[in-house]
Design an enzyme around this catalytic site. Structure first.
Site, mmCIF file in Angstrom:
data_model
loop_
_atom_site.group_PDB
_atom_site.id
_atom_site.type_symbol
_atom_site.label_atom_id
_atom_site.label_comp_id
_atom_site.label_asym_id
_atom_site.label_seq_id
_atom_site.Cartn_x
_atom_site.Cartn_y
_atom_site.Cartn_z
ATOM 1 N N GLY A 98 0.804 -1.217 0.000
ATOM 2 C CA GLY A 98 0.000 0.000 0.000
ATOM 3 C C GLY A 98 0.835 1.265 0.000
ATOM 4 O O GLY A 98 2.034 1.246 -0.242
ATOM 5 N N HIS A 105 4.572 1.764 -8.115
ATOM 6 C CA HIS A 105 3.509 0.753 -8.120
ATOM 7 C C HIS A 105 2.639 0.913 -9.371
ATOM 8 O O HIS A 105 2.255 -0.073 -10.007
ATOM 9 C CB HIS A 105 2.605 0.924 -6.898
ATOM 10 N N GLN A 107 14.989 -8.686 -3.240
ATOM 11 C CA GLN A 107 13.667 -9.318 -3.173
ATOM 12 C C GLN A 107 13.367 -10.021 -4.492
ATOM 13 O O GLN A 107 12.863 -11.157 -4.511
ATOM 14 C CB GLN A 107 12.611 -8.255 -2.861
ATOM 15 N N ARG A 117 8.754 4.524 1.900
ATOM 16 C CA ARG A 117 9.536 4.949 3.069
ATOM 17 C C ARG A 117 10.176 6.329 2.877
ATOM 18 O O ARG A 117 10.654 6.900 3.856
ATOM 19 C CB ARG A 117 10.607 3.918 3.401
HETATM 20 O O1 PAF Z 1 7.744 -5.182 -1.919
HETATM 21 C C1 PAF Z 1 6.797 -5.187 -1.105
HETATM 22 O O2 PAF Z 1 6.002 -4.265 -1.015
HETATM 23 C C2 PAF Z 1 6.629 -6.385 -0.171
HETATM 24 O O3 PAF Z 1 7.860 -6.890 0.224
HETATM 25 C C3 PAF Z 1 5.741 -7.491 -0.774
HETATM 26 C C4 PAF Z 1 6.343 -8.084 -2.031
HETATM 27 C C5 PAF Z 1 4.360 -6.921 -1.093
HETATM 28 C C6 PAF Z 1 5.571 -8.623 0.237
HETATM 29 O O4 PAF Z 1 4.984 -8.183 1.423
#
Ligand code: PAF
Length: 288
Positions: A29, A35, A153, A187
């Site tokens: 969010g 995003h 990630q 952040r």
């Molecule tokens: O990148 C993110 O926002 C989070 O690490 C994710 C992939 C939604 C997992 O909680």
């Protein structure tokens, strides 16, 4: 757009959506243009689009910023409506973790999660891999979209999908930056004006390595030193690590860079831990 808060409702809504392919963008969010870029890609490449908003407690250590993590569901909802999202999955914590934090089975990435971010945040990638595996099982998408901004990630998720044979294609979307180079991140809202003015040092440091690489520099140590030098000239930046690593395994490159690499770094500026990276493609011609 349908907003679903339970797994059962999401599955029913997915079944009735009737789209041949679903693109999925997992988020926590407080959406920004990074995003929206991923959602745009998902929209262009699939018949239907699902987005999740879930601030996952499992990926935060007790000393992390779980409580402070920024949230604005109504703003997110309207951005997602405009962006053409079909299904918004917004569960509460009990829906995802009915037994609380007492999970008997988690997805534990090993070596790839013990270095770089994982060295400073030991539980982080177990939390990420576990929730992403659960979301993949719930959402059942053909494609899932992740930002290059969180390079480690991406590497962990790709490895998890490969090692556990999860039937989803991982699509990596380039980092979206502010005009001064700062990578967009929820952040960034933690930074005050002075800290925000210092934050572009992150991209300057990465660019110094990528410029050297583009000019033919292939010594990993020189690139790391260049980045560290730029960061250390900024008094507000507290360096955690600088890295030149194999782009897939994230193993640190010693000596000559002879394969695709990722230049990455983490710094603390005030209350914000900023991470960012640039991929150095080995086939790129010097000077191009
Ligand atoms: O990148 C993110 O926002 C989070 O690490 C994710 C992939 C939604 C997992 O909680």
């Amino acid at each position: 757009m349908k907003v679903l808060t339970t797994i059962a409702d999401f599955r029913r809504a997915h079944a009735t959506l009737g789209s041949a392919s679903l693109g999925f963008v997992p988020t926590m969010g407080f959406l920004h243009d990074g995003h929206l870029e991923m959602i745009g890609r998902a929209r262009a490449e699939n018949d239907g689009v699902a987005v999740s908003i879930f601030v996952n407690p499992l990926q935060f250590a007790p000393t992390d910023d779980l409580e402070a993590y920024p949230r604005d569901f109504e703003r997110d909802r309207s951005l997602l409506e405009q962006a053409g999202c079909d299904l918004l999955f917004h569960p509460d914590v009990v829906e995802i973790y009915p037994d609380g934090a007492d999970l008997d089975v988690t997805v534990v990435p090993n070596r790839i999660a013990s270095i770089l971010e994982g060295a400073s945040r030991p539980v982080h990638f177990t939390g990420v891999a576990t929730v992403v595996a659960k979301l993949f099982n719930i959402v059942q998408a053909e494609r899932a979209y992740f930002g290059q901004k969180d390079g480690q990630q991406v590497a962990v998720i790709k490895r998890m999908v490969r090692d556990l044979d999860i039937p989803v294609e991982i699509v990596v979307v380039p980092t979206i930056r502010e005009d001064d180079g700062l990578a967009m991140s929820s952040r960034n809202s933690y930074l005050n004006a002075e800290q925000r003015a210092a934050a572009p040092v992150v991209f300057r440091a990465l660019s110094s390595a990528s410029d050297l690489f583009a000019a033919g520099g292939r010594h990993a140590d020189s690139l790391r030193e260049t980045m560290r030098g730029v960061l250390e000239a900024e008094p507000l930046a507290n360096v955690d690590y600088v890295s030149i690593a194999d782009n897939e395994t994230l193993e640190e490159i010693i000596g000559i860079i002879d394969r695709d690499a990722m230049a990455s770094l983490a710094v603390q500026i005030g209350p914000a831990r900023l991470i960012d990276n640039l991929v150095l493609a080995a086939h790129r011609q010097p000077g191009l």
